[in-house]
Design an enzyme around this catalytic site. Structure first.
Site, short mmCIF file in Angstrom:
data_model
loop_
_atom_site.label_atom_id
_atom_site.label_comp_id
_atom_site.label_asym_id
_atom_site.label_seq_id
_atom_site.Cartn_x
_atom_site.Cartn_y
_atom_site.Cartn_z
N ASP A 9 0.02 4.97 0.83
CA ASP A 9 -0.36 6.00 1.99
C ASP A 9 0.10 5.29 3.36
OD1 ASP A 9 -0.95 8.34 0.58
OD2 ASP A 9 -2.69 7.09 0.21
N ASP A 56 0.76 -1.29 -0.06
CA ASP A 56 0.03 0.04 0.10
C ASP A 56 0.87 1.15 -0.02
OD1 ASP A 56 -2.40 1.71 0.19
OD2 ASP A 56 -1.70 1.94 2.44
#
Length: 247
Positions: free
Chosen positions: A24, A22
């Site tokens: 963020d 991922d």
């Protein structure tokens, strides 16, 4: 985490052929900026449209509300989920307007200040690449490519699946695993030989729902509940920083 558990995880990482990260909160230190932009947008809407009961009229909490309703989800899903938690069910056009207000705030922050990559994540990705393990980045955000480029780490990833491509391909957001599955497909690695690294509840659920061999949770929040929450929702193991995997 004990030394023994870290050694077992490193051995497990050695068994996978690809790792999907991922963006963020895992690769870049941008989750706080997202949360701050959401708070400004949500609090402005709540002030103009007070929820029906006093208990629902509290402002957006950048920790609890962000993690519970927004983190890891698409903009529209996150906006709708938070507003519903306050007893508000506006029409889709209104939900979209709130999400777009947040996007403008975040984009301005990105243009003005940029974002940094977490050093521990960079170290891990470089070590994986040296070991011949392919790496992908995924994000529901339309700003992911700019984020990674501004942080000078875009070239570390073989594949990027961001919010722009997700919209073009019609990929549903987390906790559906479609973003991760698309990244694994582009890496040409079966999911049972790939790992997912996530900091959001919806993200670890997506990794588990996708049948990935390993789901690593990243709990940067110092609170005692953050790691347990990720474990309850599907993480195989949780670390505070990805440098812990380099034992």
């Amino acid at each position: 985490m004990t030394v023994q558990s870290r050694q077992r995880l490193v051995a497990t990482l050695g068994d996978v052929r690809a790792v999907v990260f991922d963006t963020d909160g895992v690769i870049t230190d941008s989750a706080r900026a997202h949360a701050a932009a959401w708070k400004t947008a949500f609090d402005a809407y709540l002030a103009e449209h007070p929820p029906p009961t006093p208990g629902q009229r509290r402002p957006f909490d950048v920790r609890e509300d962000y993690l519970r309703y927004v983190d890891g989800r698409s903009r529209l899903d996150g906006a709708a989920a938070f507003l519903a938690s306050r007893g508000l069910h506006p029409p889709p056009a209104t939900v979209r307007a709130v999400a777009e207000a947040k996007e403008r705030l975040f984009a301005a922050r990105l243009r003005e200040q940029g974002m940094d990559a977490y050093p521990g994540t960079v170290r891990l990705v470089r070590a994986l690449r040296r070991a011949g393990i392919r790496c992908a980045a995924v994000s529901a955000s339309r700003h992911a490519r700019e984020l990674l480029d501004r942080a000078a780490v875009l070239d570390l990833f073989d594949v990027l699946v961001d919010g722009v491509e997700a919209a073009q391909l019609g990929l549903p957001g987390k906790p559906r695993p479609d973003l991760f599955l698309e990244a694994a497909r582009r890496l040409d690695v079966p999911v049972d030989r790939a790992a997912v690294v996530e900091d959001a509840v919806a993200g670890v659920e997506a990794g588990r729902n996708g049948g990935f061999a390993l789901v690593v949770g990243v709990a940067r929040d110092p609170g005692p509940d953050a790691g347990q929450r990720l474990l309850r929702h599907g993480a195989d193991i949780v670390v505070r920083d990805l440098a812990e995997l380099l034992v």
